[in-house]
Design a protein around this motif. Structure first.
Motif, mmCIF file in Angstrom:
data_model
loop_
_atom_site.group_PDB
_atom_site.id
_atom_site.type_symbol
_atom_site.label_atom_id
_atom_site.label_comp_id
_atom_site.label_asym_id
_atom_site.label_seq_id
_atom_site.Cartn_x
_atom_site.Cartn_y
_atom_site.Cartn_z
ATOM 1 N N HIS A 190 1.255 -1.650 0.345
ATOM 2 C CA HIS A 190 0.087 0.034 -0.221
ATOM 3 C C HIS A 190 1.527 1.128 0.367
ATOM 4 N N ILE A 191 0.905 2.422 -1.376
ATOM 5 C CA ILE A 191 1.333 3.085 -1.078
ATOM 6 C C ILE A 191 0.769 4.704 -1.313
ATOM 7 N N ASP A 192 1.034 5.166 -0.140
ATOM 8 C CA ASP A 192 0.169 7.099 -0.015
ATOM 9 C C ASP A 192 0.954 7.593 -0.276
ATOM 10 N N LEU A 193 0.416 8.832 -0.803
ATOM 11 C CA LEU A 193 1.502 9.312 -1.312
ATOM 12 C C LEU A 193 0.365 10.788 -0.799
ATOM 13 N N ASN A 194 -0.375 11.136 0.101
ATOM 14 C CA ASN A 194 -0.942 11.717 0.572
ATOM 15 C C ASN A 194 -0.137 13.221 0.946
ATOM 16 N N THR A 195 0.997 12.436 1.855
ATOM 17 C CA THR A 195 1.020 13.953 3.403
ATOM 18 C C THR A 195 2.666 13.973 2.302
ATOM 19 N N ALA A 196 3.162 13.502 1.483
ATOM 20 C CA ALA A 196 5.332 13.936 1.018
ATOM 21 C C ALA A 196 4.299 15.254 0.183
ATOM 22 N N ASN A 197 5.902 16.727 0.904
ATOM 23 C CA ASN A 197 5.833 17.596 0.259
ATOM 24 C C ASN A 197 6.622 17.698 -1.483
ATOM 25 N N PHE A 198 6.444 17.030 -2.147
ATOM 26 C CA PHE A 198 6.716 16.455 -3.569
ATOM 27 C C PHE A 198 7.391 17.934 -4.445
ATOM 28 N N ARG A 199 7.170 19.334 -3.548
ATOM 29 C CA ARG A 199 8.775 20.481 -3.746
ATOM 30 C C ARG A 199 9.476 20.463 -3.946
ATOM 31 N N GLU A 200 9.696 19.788 -2.567
ATOM 32 C CA GLU A 200 11.928 19.535 -2.427
ATOM 33 C C GLU A 200 11.630 18.978 -3.576
ATOM 34 N N SER A 201 13.185 18.845 -4.043
ATOM 35 C CA SER A 201 13.845 17.665 -5.004
ATOM 36 C C SER A 201 14.262 16.449 -4.052
ATOM 37 N N GLY A 202 13.785 15.568 -4.606
ATOM 38 C CA GLY A 202 14.887 13.979 -3.693
ATOM 39 C C GLY A 202 13.192 13.762 -2.976
ATOM 40 N N SER A 203 11.857 14.661 -2.880
ATOM 41 C CA SER A 203 11.108 14.202 -2.099
ATOM 42 C C SER A 203 10.301 12.896 -2.500
ATOM 43 N N LEU A 204 10.182 12.527 -3.689
ATOM 44 C CA LEU A 204 9.488 11.222 -4.255
ATOM 45 C C LEU A 204 10.057 10.279 -3.535
#
Length: 512
Positions: free
Chosen positions: A84-98
């Motif tokens: 189960h992968i939940d991508l709701n909470t991350a801040n993807f504006r920062e490089s490397g966050s994904l």
């Protein structure tokens, strides 16, 4: 009744005896008839709860489903390995966050299912985890991805970062095709379906059920479900607001119903707003206030969009069903985000007609747009009650004085194209007034006309840009705009207005 406002975990919801609108018959059909799915729905529409319900089902937790439709439909209740992968909470504006969030998931899975030194990329590690999980558990893997598009929505204007994310996910999601023999079921959700910049350009084995008539109501609440599940809540809401139950149902329908994800399909109520209304026993713009559409407004302004066309849009299926970040058309994104919905379908030309789904969205969206398109909210706030009081009391002079003050000191940065600015600003003013009075706006060739009707007065308004107020009034008379009201006993006011691109405001007006 206990309403699960903000609760997205199915197990918690069931164990703590919160209300649950039974979607498990559709879930059983989903699992029984297919293997790879994608579903697009607006935010706060129940996607995460659907993912959590699937997770509980594939975990074999039969006891959680007692009393629900699936309890008797399923006989085996097997436990599958679940990724189960939940991508709701991350801040993807920062490089490397994904990379960080995917790496974290992989590390946890590798602790459970093992790892190999040769697996040096995210894709290879994911591939290895899927294979080992299936072999270790003796059953194929279930893959659930919630809000797959969060990274794209957060970085829409950063093309370089988007490209990096695309390359990472392209390889990562390729496992859904290459490891098919080890996968029992896969389900991805998101707000939007991106075309050229995402998984869908390569992952063509996903069945998109976003506009599938079989699963239209898998998220959200139908009117039948509202009446069956919220009887007690409707009665309580009626008592609290002093209205009959029929009036309460109509109020709920006006405010929160109206989402159509396929032409001719049943209307869907916004679940978040319904639950909040039942819980707090008062109506409000609950869904709209959980997320401001600043990004969508930026798209509208970037592409010099005429706001009046929002409720006139006609768009083909291939455009409405997929978003391209390079496109100059903001409407597919606005539709998929839930601010517009399907209102009709032209079978001959295969075009969908779009519009606002309900009062909550329309009123909230227009009020949000106004200060971003004008100086309202800064030097000259738009107080709709004052404008309405002016027209209801038969005081057009004071109405126009307020209008002049409203447009005063508007910056060049806000105005941009003067004609488009004035069109959009006046459209918003009259539309917002239309929630409290009867406002009609026949328009053509860039003209701004409005007819405002109250129980005692009729106002016919014609606006010009860089002309004269007399010319505007002359057009009202020459075109005989008052003809439809010739037999009406109400007092008629004709108002000619001239808007100046030089002063960026109302220059003069004349009232007859």
């Amino acid at each position: 009744m206990r309403y699960p406002v903000g609760i997205q975990n199915f197990e918690k919801l069931r164990k703590d005896k919160f209300l649950y609108v039974d979607k498990t018959k559709l879930i059983y059909r989903l699992v029984d008839e297919g293997q790879y799915y994608f579903l697009s729905r607006p935010r706060r529409f129940g996607k995460s709860l659907l993912i959590s319900t699937l997770e509980a089902y594939f975990s074999g937790k039969k006891e959680l489903f007692e009393g629900l439709a699936i309890y008797d439909l399923e006989h085996d209740w097997l436990e599958y390995p679940i990724l189960h992968i939940d991508l709701n909470t991350a801040n993807f504006r920062e490089s490397g966050s994904l990379y960080a969030i995917l790496n974290d998931y992989l590390c946890n899975w590798e602790k459970k299912y093992g790892m190999s030194e040769s697996e040096t990329t995210l894709a290879l590690r994911f591939k290895g985890v899927v294979e080992r999980a299936a072999q270790k558990k003796g059953r194929n893997v279930v893959i659930l991805v919630d809000e797959y598009d969060k990274h794209i929505l957060q970085t829409f204007h950063d093309k370089e970062l988007q490209e990096n994310y695309r390359n990472e996910l392209k390889a990562f999601y390729s496992v859904l095709k290459t490891q098919d023999k080890y996968i029992r079921f896969a389900f991805l959700t998101g707000v939007t379906k991106f075309g050229k910049v995402s998984v869908f350009s390569d992952l063509n084995n996903l069945m998109d059920i976003s506009m599938d008539s079989r699963f239209i109501s898998i998220c959200g609440i139908t009117e039948k479900e509202l009446k069956a599940n919220f009887k007690e809540g409707i009665a309580e809401l009626s008592d609290a607001t002093g209205k009959t139950e029929e009036e309460t149902l109509e109020e709920l329908r006006i405010n929160y119903d109206g989402y159509h994800f396929k032409s001719g399909s049943i209307g869907i109520y916004n679940p978040y707003s319904v639950l909040n209304t039942m819980s707090k026993l008062e109506y409000d713009t609950y869904w709209f206030e959980t997320g401001t559409p600043t990004f969508l407004v930026e798209l509208l302004k970037l592409h010099h969009y005429e706001l009046e066309n929002l409720t006139k849009e006609q768009i083909s299926a291939d455009v409405i069903n997929s978003v391209d970040s390079m496109s100059t058309n903001p409407i597919p994104m606005i539709y998929q985000s839930g601010y517009l919905t399907i209102k009709g379908y032209d079978e001959r030309f295969k075009k969908y007609r779009l519009g606002f789904p309900n009062k909550e969205v329309e009123e909230g969206f227009l009020n949000f747009l106004l200060p971003l398109y004008t100086s309202a909210g800064n030097n000259s706030p738009f107080m709709v009650d004052e404008f309405v009081q002016d027209v209801e009391s038969g005081n057009p002079e004071r109405f126009m004085q307020r209008m002049k003050a409203f447009f005063a000191d508007t910056s060049y940065q806000v105005v941009g194209n003067a004609e488009l600015y004035f069109q959009n600003a006046m459209y918003l003013v009259f539309k917002i007034m239309g929630f409290y009075t009867q406002v009609e706006r026949p328009t053509s060739d860039g003209r701004i006309d409005a007819v405002i009707q109250t129980p005692d007065y009729i106002y016919i308004i014609e606006c010009k840009l860089d002309s004269t107020a007399d010319e505007a009034l002359r057009q009202i008379n020459d075109s005989n705009y008052a003809a439809p009201f010739a037999m009406d006993k109400r007092r008629i006011y004709k108002i000619g207005v001239n808007f100046s691109s030089q002063t960026r405001g109302v220059e003069q007006w004349v009232i007859e």
